[in-house]
Structure formats: structure tokens, C-alpha cells
Design a protein around this motif. Sequence first.
Motif, PDB file in Angstrom:
ATOM      1  N   GLY A   1      -1.353  -7.576   3.308  1.00 44.12           N
ATOM      2  CA  GLY A   1      -0.988  -6.186   3.566  1.00 44.12           C
ATOM      3  C   GLY A   1      -0.023  -6.092   4.741  1.00 44.12           C
ATOM      4  O   GLY A   1       1.186  -6.226   4.593  1.00 44.12           O
TER       5      GLY A   1
ATOM      6  N   HIS B   1      -8.310  -2.840  -6.076  1.00 43.94           N
ATOM      7  CA  HIS B   1      -8.287  -3.060  -4.629  1.00 43.94           C
ATOM      8  C   HIS B   1      -9.438  -2.273  -3.994  1.00 43.94           C
ATOM      9  O   HIS B   1      -9.797  -1.190  -4.471  1.00 43.94           O
ATOM     10  CB  HIS B   1      -6.939  -2.603  -4.061  1.00 43.94           C
TER      11      HIS B   1
ATOM     12  N   GLY C   1      -7.082  -5.205   7.118  1.00 40.18           N
ATOM     13  CA  GLY C   1      -6.446  -4.319   8.097  1.00 40.18           C
ATOM     14  C   GLY C   1      -7.168  -4.256   9.431  1.00 40.18           C
ATOM     15  O   GLY C   1      -6.899  -3.373  10.241  1.00 40.18           O
TER      16      GLY C   1
ATOM     17  N   LYS D   1       0.848  -1.200   0.000  1.00 39.05           N
ATOM     18  CA  LYS D   1       0.000   0.000   0.000  1.00 39.05           C
ATOM     19  C   LYS D   1       0.887   1.254   0.000  1.00 39.05           C
ATOM     20  O   LYS D   1       1.950   1.236  -0.608  1.00 39.05           O
ATOM     21  CB  LYS D   1      -0.974  -0.030   1.197  1.00 39.05           C
TER      22      LYS D   1
ATOM     23  N   GLU E   1     -11.025 -10.519  -1.251  1.00 38.81           N
ATOM     24  CA  GLU E   1     -10.676  -9.748  -0.053  1.00 38.81           C
ATOM     25  C   GLU E   1     -11.938  -9.190   0.588  1.00 38.81           C
ATOM     26  O   GLU E   1     -12.408  -8.102   0.193  1.00 38.81           O
ATOM     27  CB  GLU E   1      -9.745  -8.592  -0.417  1.00 38.81           C
TER      28      GLU E   1
ATOM     29  N   SER F   1      -6.144  -9.595   6.549  1.00 38.85           N
ATOM     30  CA  SER F   1      -5.532  -9.992   7.827  1.00 38.85           C
ATOM     31  C   SER F   1      -4.910 -11.385   7.800  1.00 38.85           C
ATOM     32  O   SER F   1      -4.934 -12.092   8.810  1.00 38.85           O
ATOM     33  CB  SER F   1      -6.543  -9.867   8.969  1.00 38.85           C
TER      34      SER F   1
END
Length: 256
Positions: free
Chosen positions: A236, A97, A175, A11, A169, A215
Motif C-alpha cells: 500500500g 481486501h 498501514g 487504495k 495481509e 507495511s
Amino acid sequence: MRQFLIAGNWKMNLGPAESKAFFTDMSALTNDVGTKAEVLVCAPFVSLSTALEAAASVKGFQVGAQNLHFENNGAYTGETSASMLKELGCQYVIVGHSERREYFGETDEIVGKKVAKALQEGLTPILCVGEVLAERKSGEQNKVVETQLKGALDGLSADQIAKTVIAYEPVWAIGTGEVASPDQAQEMHKFIRAVLAELADENVAASVRVLYGGSMKPDNAEELLGQPDVDGGLIGGASMKADSLFKIVEIANKLT
Ligand code: PGA
């Protein structure tokens, strides 16, 4: 046989100096990630050159991008084209994304144009799809993901679809530390293959890699990657440190 793809998504983190430091750390852990799983990090545009150069110290380690523009070139201030990424040495690019959809207004139509352009230029798009929490709570997740897949892949040939990677996702897991259960992931990945079969054919549906993202960490990767239709991860937070990403790579290698 589908090969695992372990793909980091940095990111808007890790500028050139930190990218270099990441590979210094990675090369202290290994100088060869092997050929069992494909291993990749998607770096910010400004870090790509440095990361590509530094990644050469770890055999098999690839560097990709997080976004592209769908035009070849021209008056699109701030944008980067597929051919520019190709010229640098990228093979993969993340497309659509959820953060791009949410904060930068990317619609299924825009995402579809980006997927098509990446394929035209010989890049492999990692197409992201996934529902938000309210959609999961109301049981609409399949419908949402189907719409996103069809919006982005309609009009592509079966051969082109075969060359894409899908990342499921769930937005509520990105996150947040909250992770989809292995069953939830497996169920959705299987459904994604059913949609791919409709858009292309059964062979394509069976050959396309479907990654899980949200995650994924060293302590939950084994359960997720152990599901029959989970072919890797888009990672991520846990990809920003060499040791945690490497742990996930080792898990994928062990499961191969
Ligand atoms: P996360 O991000 O692993 O930090 O949840 C995944 C992603 O957004 O690709």
C-alpha cells in the motif's frame, strides 16, 4: 518456479493526474522493469485508463483494479464488472481486501463470488486473507485464514485455484508501520499452502503465488521476500511513490 509478483495497492489515492505523474517518475528510474518479477499497481477505477496508457512507457509494468462486481452487468449503480476491467486491459484484480470486508460488508460468500467471476472472465484475482489483532493474540489466526480461504475458493476446480494469487495481509500490519516478522509470514504462507493442497492438490499448492501485505517497505522487503513461501508483496503506502516501489522491485529481482 514461482515468479515474484510485486503489486502496489493505491487504495483511494492517486487520481488520474497523480497516476500519470507516478509513471513519469517511474520512467525516469527505468523504462523496463524486466521479466524477473512481475510488477503491477492496482489503481482506483477512475485512474485505470490513464494509468494503463502511462504504464506503456515502462516495459513490463502492469495495471490492475482493486475491486469488481460479481454480476456481468445490470442495475448495480456504482459498480464495475470483470468484463469492463478486461476490456480496459487489466489482468489482475484485488478481491476481498480487509478494508472491503470491514467497511463495505464483504463476506466470504461475496468474496467467493467475485473470485469466481474474475476467473470466468480471464482475470487473475488477488484474494486477500488475514486476521485482526485480537485473533492473532488469541492464537486463532490459522483458523481465520482457513475459513476465509475455504469460503472464497470452495467449489472452484483445481485449475481455477491454480490461477489465483493469494495475499496474506495481517490486518494489524496494514498501514500501521507494524510488520509481521519474517517467521510469522513464512509460517502463515506455509499454512496457506497446506489449505490449498486440501482444496486442490499438492501441485497447485506449490504453484500458487502467496504474497505478503502489511507495511512492506524497501527496508523490510528483503527479509520478507527471502522467505521460501513468500512470493511477492501487496504494497500500500510504499507503492504510491515510484522510487520506493522501484526499490522493492529491485530487491525482488536481486533475489530471483
Ligand atoms: P500497507 O497496505 O502496505 O500500506 O500496509 C497494504 C495493503 O493494504 O494492501
